[in-house]
Design a protein around this motif. Structure first.
Motif, PDB file in Angstrom:
ATOM      1  N   MET A   1      -5.252  65.562  76.917  1.00  0.00           N
ATOM      2  CA  MET A   1      -5.761  64.419  76.135  1.00  0.00           C
ATOM      3  C   MET A   1      -5.823  63.159  77.005  1.00  0.00           C
ATOM      4  O   MET A   1      -6.766  62.369  76.928  1.00  0.00           O
ATOM      5  CB  MET A   1      -4.854  64.181  74.925  1.00  0.00           C
ATOM      6  CG  MET A   1      -5.345  63.077  74.007  1.00  0.00           C
ATOM      7  SD  MET A   1      -4.333  62.938  72.527  1.00  0.00           S
ATOM      8  CE  MET A   1      -5.161  61.566  71.734  1.00  0.00           C
ATOM      9  N   ARG A   2      -4.795  63.011  77.838  1.00  0.00           N
ATOM     10  CA  ARG A   2      -4.763  61.860  78.736  1.00  0.00           C
ATOM     11  C   ARG A   2      -5.932  61.920  79.714  1.00  0.00           C
ATOM     12  O   ARG A   2      -6.560  60.904  80.005  1.00  0.00           O
ATOM     13  CB  ARG A   2      -3.433  61.829  79.480  1.00  0.00           C
ATOM     14  CG  ARG A   2      -3.311  60.656  80.443  1.00  0.00           C
ATOM     15  CD  ARG A   2      -1.970  60.701  81.135  1.00  0.00           C
ATOM     16  NE  ARG A   2      -1.844  59.614  82.091  1.00  0.00           N
ATOM     17  CZ  ARG A   2      -0.796  59.417  82.881  1.00  0.00           C
ATOM     18  NH1 ARG A   2       0.253  60.275  82.809  1.00  0.00           N
ATOM     19  NH2 ARG A   2      -0.766  58.411  83.726  1.00  0.00           N
ATOM     20  N   LYS A   3      -6.216  63.134  80.197  1.00  0.00           N
ATOM     21  CA  LYS A   3      -7.319  63.310  81.131  1.00  0.00           C
ATOM     22  C   LYS A   3      -8.656  62.959  80.481  1.00  0.00           C
ATOM     23  O   LYS A   3      -9.510  62.313  81.094  1.00  0.00           O
ATOM     24  CB  LYS A   3      -7.341  64.751  81.634  1.00  0.00           C
ATOM     25  CG  LYS A   3      -8.443  65.025  82.656  1.00  0.00           C
ATOM     26  CD  LYS A   3      -8.392  66.469  83.112  1.00  0.00           C
ATOM     27  CE  LYS A   3      -9.504  66.746  84.116  1.00  0.00           C
ATOM     28  NZ  LYS A   3      -9.484  68.165  84.579  1.00  0.00           N
ATOM     29  N   ASP A   4      -8.823  63.362  79.241  1.00  0.00           N
ATOM     30  CA  ASP A   4     -10.060  63.066  78.514  1.00  0.00           C
ATOM     31  C   ASP A   4     -10.220  61.557  78.304  1.00  0.00           C
ATOM     32  O   ASP A   4     -11.331  61.016  78.408  1.00  0.00           O
ATOM     33  CB  ASP A   4     -10.066  63.777  77.160  1.00  0.00           C
ATOM     34  CG  ASP A   4     -10.214  65.282  77.302  1.00  0.00           C
ATOM     35  OD1 ASP A   4     -10.674  65.724  78.361  1.00  0.00           O
ATOM     36  OD2 ASP A   4      -9.867  65.996  76.346  1.00  0.00           O
ATOM     37  N   ALA A   5      -9.100  60.901  78.002  1.00  0.00           N
ATOM     38  CA  ALA A   5      -9.149  59.457  77.776  1.00  0.00           C
ATOM     39  C   ALA A   5      -9.542  58.726  79.059  1.00  0.00           C
ATOM     40  O   ALA A   5     -10.354  57.790  79.042  1.00  0.00           O
ATOM     41  CB  ALA A   5      -7.799  58.959  77.271  1.00  0.00           C
ATOM     42  N   ILE A   6      -8.976  59.139  80.173  1.00  0.00           N
ATOM     43  CA  ILE A   6      -9.289  58.513  81.454  1.00  0.00           C
ATOM     44  C   ILE A   6     -10.752  58.746  81.819  1.00  0.00           C
ATOM     45  O   ILE A   6     -11.463  57.841  82.279  1.00  0.00           O
ATOM     46  CB  ILE A   6      -8.363  59.055  82.557  1.00  0.00           C
ATOM     47  CG1 ILE A   6      -6.912  58.623  82.287  1.00  0.00           C
ATOM     48  CG2 ILE A   6      -8.824  58.562  83.931  1.00  0.00           C
ATOM     49  CD1 ILE A   6      -5.919  59.197  83.261  1.00  0.00           C
ATOM     50  N   THR A   7     -11.216  60.000  81.604  1.00  0.00           N
ATOM     51  CA  THR A   7     -12.607  60.330  81.901  1.00  0.00           C
ATOM     52  C   THR A   7     -13.563  59.490  81.052  1.00  0.00           C
ATOM     53  O   THR A   7     -14.570  58.977  81.549  1.00  0.00           O
ATOM     54  CB  THR A   7     -12.870  61.814  81.634  1.00  0.00           C
ATOM     55  OG1 THR A   7     -11.995  62.606  82.455  1.00  0.00           O
ATOM     56  CG2 THR A   7     -14.306  62.176  81.940  1.00  0.00           C
TER      57      THR A   7
END
Length: 234
Positions: A1-7
């Motif tokens: 989820m963190r990766k998606d938010a950063i992307t």
């Protein structure tokens, strides 16, 4: 989820910079080099002052006066405006020629209110032009002279409309008719790409040109409802 938010955040930043900053700057820079006048709004200047744009129609009416010289008001207390006979008149406008509120009447083509509005415009056109063209009939009135434009600030009128008005303008200004008709021809734009639409006469450009003609009997000096008409340049 963190990766998606950063992307997602990176995508927003990158697209904002590309489409919100770099692209507008590139388009602005190219247009300033290749078509500066049009990019700046096709503004017309007179004596160092901006008096309007070739893209925006203006109001060439003036306040009506009562016999005592006071400004005539309507039922709502607003000044009553009448066509200034020295100038070619623009198309009727439901917005009062305000460029910040462009709109059309939204009346249906077969509606009773449409007929009533056109009848009012026809009567006003005949009252203005027939004293200078005794043979003018309703059948000869061009459509654009009595109907609203889609924007309310159409800068052009038809050649037929301009040629009818030319008789009045020439008479009031004390100019030969052929000089006024020549000015009409000089400020007529052709069809888009040579085939699209109909030729149109730019009203503001034409009125500015007429004010510059020598021998004009009646120079503009009154008060107009528009702050950027030719009258506002003096």
């Amino acid at each position: 989820m963190r990766k998606d938010a950063i992307t997602s955040l990176l995508a927003v930043v990158v697209l904002t910079v590309l489409l919100g900053v770099l692209y507008p700057l590139a388009v602005t820079g190219i247009s300033q080099v290749t078509m500066k006048d049009r990019a700046d709004g096709s503004v017309l200047h007179r004596d160092g002052r901006a008096v309007g744009s070739t893209l925006i129609g203006q109001d060439f009416r003036r306040p009506a006066k009562d016999p005592d010289g006071s400004a005539r008001k309507d039922a709502d207390g607003e000044p009553v405006l009448v066509a200034d006979p020295r100038y070619f008149q623009s198309r009727p406008s439901v917005t009062g020629y305000k460029p910040n509120a462009t709109a059309f009447s939204n009346r249906g083509p077969n509606g009773k209110d449409t007929k009533e509005a056109i009848d009012v415009n026809v009567a006003a056109y005949l009252a203005l032009e027939r004293p200078y063209d005794a043979g003018l009939t309703v059948a000869r009135i061009p459509v654009d002279a009595v109907t609203d434009s889609a924007s309310g600030v159409d800068p052009h009128i038809s050649q037929a409309n301009a040629r009818i008005q030319a008789r009045r303008v020439a008479k009031v200004r004390g100019l030969p008719l052929h000089r006024v008709l020549d000015a009409v021809d000089d400020h007529t734009a052709g069809r888009g790409l040579g085939v699209l639409g109909e030729p149109g006469v730019n009203v503001l450009e034409l009125n500015l040109a007429l004010d510059g003609l020598r021998g004009t009997a009646a120079r503009a000096g009154g008060t107009s409802s528009s702050t950027t008409t030719t009258e506002g340049t003096r």
